[in-house]
Design a protein around this motif. Structure first.
Motif, PDB file in Angstrom:
ATOM      1  N   THR A 162       0.826  -1.200   0.000  1.00 56.67           N
ATOM      2  CA  THR A 162       0.000   0.000   0.000  1.00 56.67           C
ATOM      3  C   THR A 162       0.867   1.260   0.000  1.00 56.67           C
ATOM      4  O   THR A 162       0.598   2.223  -0.728  1.00 56.67           O
ATOM      5  CB  THR A 162      -0.937   0.009   1.211  1.00 56.67           C
ATOM      6  OG1 THR A 162      -1.771  -1.162   1.173  1.00 56.67           O
ATOM      7  CG2 THR A 162      -1.821   1.237   1.209  1.00 56.67           C
ATOM      8  N   ALA A 163       1.920   1.250   0.822  1.00 60.41           N
ATOM      9  CA  ALA A 163       2.828   2.405   0.857  1.00 60.41           C
ATOM     10  C   ALA A 163       3.523   2.588  -0.489  1.00 60.41           C
ATOM     11  O   ALA A 163       3.658   3.711  -0.987  1.00 60.41           O
ATOM     12  CB  ALA A 163       3.854   2.227   1.972  1.00 60.41           C
ATOM     13  N   LEU A 164       3.955   1.486  -1.090  1.00 59.86           N
ATOM     14  CA  LEU A 164       4.633   1.578  -2.385  1.00 59.86           C
ATOM     15  C   LEU A 164       3.677   2.046  -3.477  1.00 59.86           C
ATOM     16  O   LEU A 164       4.088   2.739  -4.413  1.00 59.86           O
ATOM     17  CB  LEU A 164       5.238   0.222  -2.758  1.00 59.86           C
ATOM     18  CG  LEU A 164       6.391  -0.264  -1.871  1.00 59.86           C
ATOM     19  CD1 LEU A 164       6.852  -1.644  -2.319  1.00 59.86           C
ATOM     20  CD2 LEU A 164       7.552   0.724  -1.918  1.00 59.86           C
ATOM     21  N   MET A 165       2.414   1.683  -3.373  1.00 60.77           N
ATOM     22  CA  MET A 165       1.437   2.121  -4.368  1.00 60.77           C
ATOM     23  C   MET A 165       1.276   3.644  -4.353  1.00 60.77           C
ATOM     24  O   MET A 165       0.898   4.248  -5.362  1.00 60.77           O
ATOM     25  CB  MET A 165       0.079   1.465  -4.105  1.00 60.77           C
ATOM     26  CG  MET A 165       0.016   0.010  -4.524  1.00 60.77           C
ATOM     27  SD  MET A 165       0.008  -0.188  -6.309  1.00 60.77           S
ATOM     28  CE  MET A 165      -0.604  -1.876  -6.436  1.00 60.77           C
ATOM     29  N   THR A 166       1.536   4.266  -3.223  1.00 59.39           N
ATOM     30  CA  THR A 166       1.471   5.729  -3.145  1.00 59.39           C
ATOM     31  C   THR A 166       2.822   6.362  -3.435  1.00 59.39           C
ATOM     32  O   THR A 166       2.954   7.588  -3.372  1.00 59.39           O
ATOM     33  CB  THR A 166       0.998   6.177  -1.751  1.00 59.39           C
ATOM     34  OG1 THR A 166       1.987   5.809  -0.762  1.00 59.39           O
ATOM     35  CG2 THR A 166      -0.331   5.540  -1.392  1.00 59.39           C
ATOM     36  N   GLY A 167       3.832   5.543  -3.738  1.00 59.22           N
ATOM     37  CA  GLY A 167       5.164   6.050  -4.038  1.00 59.22           C
ATOM     38  C   GLY A 167       5.993   6.374  -2.818  1.00 59.22           C
ATOM     39  O   GLY A 167       7.064   6.974  -2.939  1.00 59.22           O
ATOM     40  N   ASP A 168       5.520   5.987  -1.627  1.00 60.08           N
ATOM     41  CA  ASP A 168       6.220   6.344  -0.386  1.00 60.08           C
ATOM     42  C   ASP A 168       7.131   5.193   0.053  1.00 60.08           C
ATOM     43  O   ASP A 168       6.765   4.379   0.905  1.00 60.08           O
ATOM     44  CB  ASP A 168       5.203   6.666   0.715  1.00 60.08           C
ATOM     45  CG  ASP A 168       5.823   7.434   1.873  1.00 60.08           C
ATOM     46  OD1 ASP A 168       7.055   7.324   2.056  1.00 60.08           O
ATOM     47  OD2 ASP A 168       5.087   8.135   2.581  1.00 60.08           O
ATOM     48  N   VAL A 169       8.322   5.132  -0.520  1.00 61.19           N
ATOM     49  CA  VAL A 169       9.272   4.068  -0.181  1.00 61.19           C
ATOM     50  C   VAL A 169       9.771   4.244   1.249  1.00 61.19           C
ATOM     51  O   VAL A 169      10.027   3.267   1.963  1.00 61.19           O
ATOM     52  CB  VAL A 169      10.441   4.066  -1.175  1.00 61.19           C
ATOM     53  CG1 VAL A 169      11.452   2.973  -0.823  1.00 61.19           C
ATOM     54  CG2 VAL A 169       9.935   3.859  -2.595  1.00 61.19           C
ATOM     55  N   THR A 170       9.921   5.501   1.683  1.00 60.35           N
ATOM     56  CA  THR A 170      10.396   5.761   3.046  1.00 60.35           C
ATOM     57  C   THR A 170       9.447   5.175   4.081  1.00 60.35           C
ATOM     58  O   THR A 170       9.871   4.548   5.063  1.00 60.35           O
ATOM     59  CB  THR A 170      10.562   7.267   3.277  1.00 60.35           C
ATOM     60  OG1 THR A 170      11.497   7.789   2.325  1.00 60.35           O
ATOM     61  CG2 THR A 170      11.058   7.552   4.687  1.00 60.35           C
ATOM     62  N   LEU A 171       8.139   5.367   3.883  1.00 55.89           N
ATOM     63  CA  LEU A 171       7.158   4.797   4.808  1.00 55.89           C
ATOM     64  C   LEU A 171       7.242   3.275   4.807  1.00 55.89           C
ATOM     65  O   LEU A 171       7.172   2.644   5.874  1.00 55.89           O
ATOM     66  CB  LEU A 171       5.754   5.251   4.420  1.00 55.89           C
ATOM     67  CG  LEU A 171       4.599   4.666   5.244  1.00 55.89           C
ATOM     68  CD1 LEU A 171       4.758   5.021   6.712  1.00 55.89           C
ATOM     69  CD2 LEU A 171       3.254   5.155   4.712  1.00 55.89           C
ATOM     70  N   ALA A 172       7.397   2.676   3.636  1.00 61.41           N
ATOM     71  CA  ALA A 172       7.513   1.224   3.558  1.00 61.41           C
ATOM     72  C   ALA A 172       8.730   0.746   4.343  1.00 61.41           C
ATOM     73  O   ALA A 172       8.676  -0.279   5.040  1.00 61.41           O
ATOM     74  CB  ALA A 172       7.604   0.785   2.100  1.00 61.41           C
ATOM     75  N   ARG A 173       9.829   1.483   4.262  1.00 65.45           N
ATOM     76  CA  ARG A 173      11.032   1.106   5.017  1.00 65.45           C
ATOM     77  C   ARG A 173      10.812   1.246   6.516  1.00 65.45           C
ATOM     78  O   ARG A 173      11.289   0.439   7.304  1.00 65.45           O
ATOM     79  CB  ARG A 173      12.216   1.966   4.581  1.00 65.45           C
ATOM     80  CG  ARG A 173      12.802   1.559   3.224  1.00 65.45           C
ATOM     81  CD  ARG A 173      14.030   2.403   2.890  1.00 65.45           C
ATOM     82  NE  ARG A 173      14.728   1.850   1.746  1.00 65.45           N
ATOM     83  CZ  ARG A 173      15.626   0.883   1.812  1.00 65.45           C
ATOM     84  NH1 ARG A 173      15.932   0.359   2.996  1.00 65.45           N
ATOM     85  NH2 ARG A 173      16.225   0.417   0.738  1.00 65.45           N
ATOM     86  N   HIS A 223       9.797  -0.756 -13.789  1.00 67.27           N
ATOM     87  CA  HIS A 223       9.526   0.616 -13.358  1.00 67.27           C
ATOM     88  C   HIS A 223      10.353   0.926 -12.118  1.00 67.27           C
ATOM     89  O   HIS A 223      10.711   0.013 -11.350  1.00 67.27           O
ATOM     90  CB  HIS A 223       8.047   0.786 -13.010  1.00 67.27           C
ATOM     91  CG  HIS A 223       7.147   0.871 -14.194  1.00 67.27           C
ATOM     92  ND1 HIS A 223       6.795   2.064 -14.782  1.00 67.27           N
ATOM     93  CD2 HIS A 223       6.536  -0.102 -14.925  1.00 67.27           C
ATOM     94  CE1 HIS A 223       5.999   1.830 -15.819  1.00 67.27           C
ATOM     95  NE2 HIS A 223       5.827   0.521 -15.921  1.00 67.27           N
ATOM     96  N   PRO A 224      10.645   2.201 -11.868  1.00 67.72           N
ATOM     97  CA  PRO A 224      11.242   2.566 -10.576  1.00 67.72           C
ATOM     98  C   PRO A 224      10.313   2.154  -9.443  1.00 67.72           C
ATOM     99  O   PRO A 224       9.087   2.098  -9.616  1.00 67.72           O
ATOM    100  CB  PRO A 224      11.382   4.094 -10.667  1.00 67.72           C
ATOM    101  CG  PRO A 224      11.341   4.402 -12.131  1.00 67.72           C
ATOM    102  CD  PRO A 224      10.472   3.362 -12.757  1.00 67.72           C
ATOM    103  N   LEU A 225      10.891   1.897  -8.290  1.00 72.55           N
ATOM    104  CA  LEU A 225      10.084   1.445  -7.150  1.00 72.55           C
ATOM    105  C   LEU A 225       9.016   2.468  -6.795  1.00 72.55           C
ATOM    106  O   LEU A 225       7.929   2.106  -6.337  1.00 72.55           O
ATOM    107  CB  LEU A 225      11.001   1.182  -5.953  1.00 72.55           C
ATOM    108  CG  LEU A 225      10.411   0.412  -4.773  1.00 72.55           C
ATOM    109  CD1 LEU A 225       9.877  -0.942  -5.205  1.00 72.55           C
ATOM    110  CD2 LEU A 225      11.452   0.251  -3.674  1.00 72.55           C
ATOM    111  N   THR A 226       9.304   3.741  -7.022  1.00 73.64           N
ATOM    112  CA  THR A 226       8.332   4.784  -6.691  1.00 73.64           C
ATOM    113  C   THR A 226       7.153   4.799  -7.667  1.00 73.64           C
ATOM    114  O   THR A 226       6.158   5.492  -7.417  1.00 73.64           O
ATOM    115  CB  THR A 226       9.008   6.170  -6.712  1.00 73.64           C
ATOM    116  OG1 THR A 226       9.696   6.333  -7.967  1.00 73.64           O
ATOM    117  CG2 THR A 226      10.003   6.302  -5.570  1.00 73.64           C
TER     118      THR A 226
END
Length: 510
Positions: free
Chosen positions: A151-162, A263-266
């Motif tokens: 879900t975090a990655l779907m919003t482009g928020d890699v920092t939150l996922a980490r 694609h980029p992770l973001t």
């Protein structure tokens, strides 16, 4: 029957039933004693299983039971009235479980030994059951964490996922590029597959297997793309993960697989959208496997400053609504409302209420496919980074003006060209009629004097030719709507602000 035979039969009973009740009944028949099992892990150290004739002696022996359960005693024998009661504790950790026998006479040495062996087996069964429950709990937590990361990655928020995985970051979050593999399989298989390929950390090597909350047949599998300087073992891991999914499709006729471009992770959400379109093609292909064939998007060919000005004016009223209304509206322009409820973990009633707020704010009917396509395009354009060199426009253009620029006309003709192949006669006319009838297959069938099954068969062919999902999630319909509007020279009307650009009433004619 000797002790050896008794032990063999006890093992068979325990193996067959796996529950204390039948084992205790077998002990009663073998020893002549009434038997009870007190599970040390049960609330209040209560009797969790007993033979029907077991007397009410546990209350009178509560002090002994407590000493056995907390490890101060290993076994005890006492008399309660005319009964000889034998108690024995089992387990390495407190509170321990206790097996109680009550009989008119003392148990023989052979019977007492068999009772002890039965107690040991029951304890092992209890520990195994608790371990299974714990493992299932861990699996549920891992599944929930994987969904949160996705879900975090779907919003482009890699920092939150980490941050969610700070104690054990999955390799996927270190990837430069990622492909989304979207597996269609029976819902009951998703748990088994995710469990089978799960590693000790609760992930899946360099990828994830995540249950789609909106479509119960979908397993979302983002997999890190191997780089040239990756270690050989890493490349093998990624390759095998993708190959496993392909093998599952080959071996299971009910499976299908759609694969995005790297694609980029973001940009995982974009990769997921491509996988959705590819899956629609795969389900209509003989080998049930398809990779997304990239084509230019409409937002990439529209004049950026003018298109952005229209889009911002169009969605401006939505910014005054609550954040949840905005989030729900973004999903509701593409997914069915039941699916939106599943994605956001809210009720369908909540989705309907927030969609109503958005409709009133925007002056749109989100039940109309053209209105949804219009809003989806506007939202996609507002998500693009601003052009620092763009000069602000005083009056935003209308959508009609944007769609009749030369690049948009070229895009639309190219997009619809596959439907105009001589081998697919009447396919474009069917798709146009379907859009004119608000994607209602029954009304389209009646208008064209065809069966509903024929309409759906033609739409499945269109999915394959256009490389767009039209029937499952309908995420590809909006491109079709815009392309038809352009190539059909359909006129839009608006108030000049771009807030309510609309197709004219004549556009609904079949």
């Amino acid at each position: 029957m000797g002790r050896g035979q008794g032990l063999d039969e006890l093992l068979r009973v325990v193996q067959r039933c796996g529950q204390p009740g039948e084992t205790l009944e077998w002990l009663r028949r073998w020893t002549g004693a009434e038997v009870a099992w007190i599970d040390g892990g049960a609330l209040g150290n209560g009797v969790v299983a007993a033979t029907p004739g077991f007397p009410g002696v546990v209350e009178a022996l509560q002090a002994q039971v407590e000493r056995l359960a907390d490890g101060r005693l290993a076994a005890a024998t006492t008399r309660v009235g005319d009964l000889e009661v034998r108690l024995e504790a089992f387990g390495r950790r407190e509170p321990r479980s206790v097996l109680v026998t009550a009989s008119a006479a003392a148990l023989s040495r052979e019977a007492a030994a068999l009772v002890s062996q039965a107690g040991g087996l029951l304890q092992l069964l209890g520990e195994a059951s608790r371990a299974d429950d714990s493992a299932r709990g861990d699996e549920d937590k891992a599944r929930a964490l994987r969904f949160a990361v996705l879900t975090a990655l779907m919003t482009g928020d890699v920092t939150l996922a980490r941050r969610m995985t700070s104690w054990d970051v999955p390799p996927l979050l270190g990837a430069e590029r990622v492909r989304v593999h979207l597996l269609h399989c029976p819902p009951a298989d998703r748990d088994r597959l995710a469990r089978t390929f799960q590693d000790a950390s609760g992930y899946h090597g360099h990828g994830l297997m995540v249950h789609c909350p909106a479509f119960e047949e979908h397993l979302i599998c983002p997999i890190a793309e191997a780089t040239e300087n990756a270690a050989p073992d890493d490349r093998l891991d990624r390759l095998e993960h993708g190959q496993v999914l392909r093998r599952l499709v080959r071996e299971n006729p009910g499976y299908a697989l759609g694969v995005s471009r790297p694609h980029p992770l973001t940009a995982l959400a974009e990769a997921y959208g491509e996988a959705l379109h590819a899956l629609a093609v795969a389900r209509n292909s003989p080998d049930r496997l398809a990779a997304y064939r990239g084509r230019p998007l409409l937002i990439d060919v529209l004049p950026r400053p003018a298109a952005t000005a229209w889009a911002r004016a169009h969605v401006a009223p939505l910014h005054a609504e609550p954040k949840l209304t905005q989030d729900i509206t973004r999903l509701a322009v593409t997914f069915p409302r039941t699916a939106v409820a599943g994605l956001l973990r809210v009720s369908r009633t909540t989705v309907v209420a927030h969609c109503g707020r958005a409709e009133r704010a925007l002056g749109l009917d989100l039940g109309d496919v053209r209105a949804r396509a219009e809003l989806d395009l506007a939202l996609a354009l507002t998500d693009l980074p601003p052009d620092p060199a763009a000069v602000p426009r005083q009056v935003p253009p209308t959508l009609a003006e944007l769609l009749h620029t030369a690049p948009a006309i070229t895009w639309a003709a190219t997009f619809l060209q596959p439907l105009r192949d001589v081998r697919h006669r009447d396919l474009e006319a069917t798709v146009r009629a379907w859009i004119d009838h608000n994607t209602d297959a029954q009304r389209t069938a009646e208008a064209l004097a065809l069966s509903r099954n024929t309409i759906r068969a033609r739409l499945r062919t269109a999915e394959r030719l256009l490389n767009r999902d039209l029937l499952t999630t309908a995420s590809g319909i909006h491109d079709v709507v815009h392309a038809i509007a352009v190539t059909g020279h359909r006129a839009h009307s608006g108030d000049g602000s771009g807030h309510r650009a609309r197709w004219s009433k004549s556009d609904t004619a079949a």
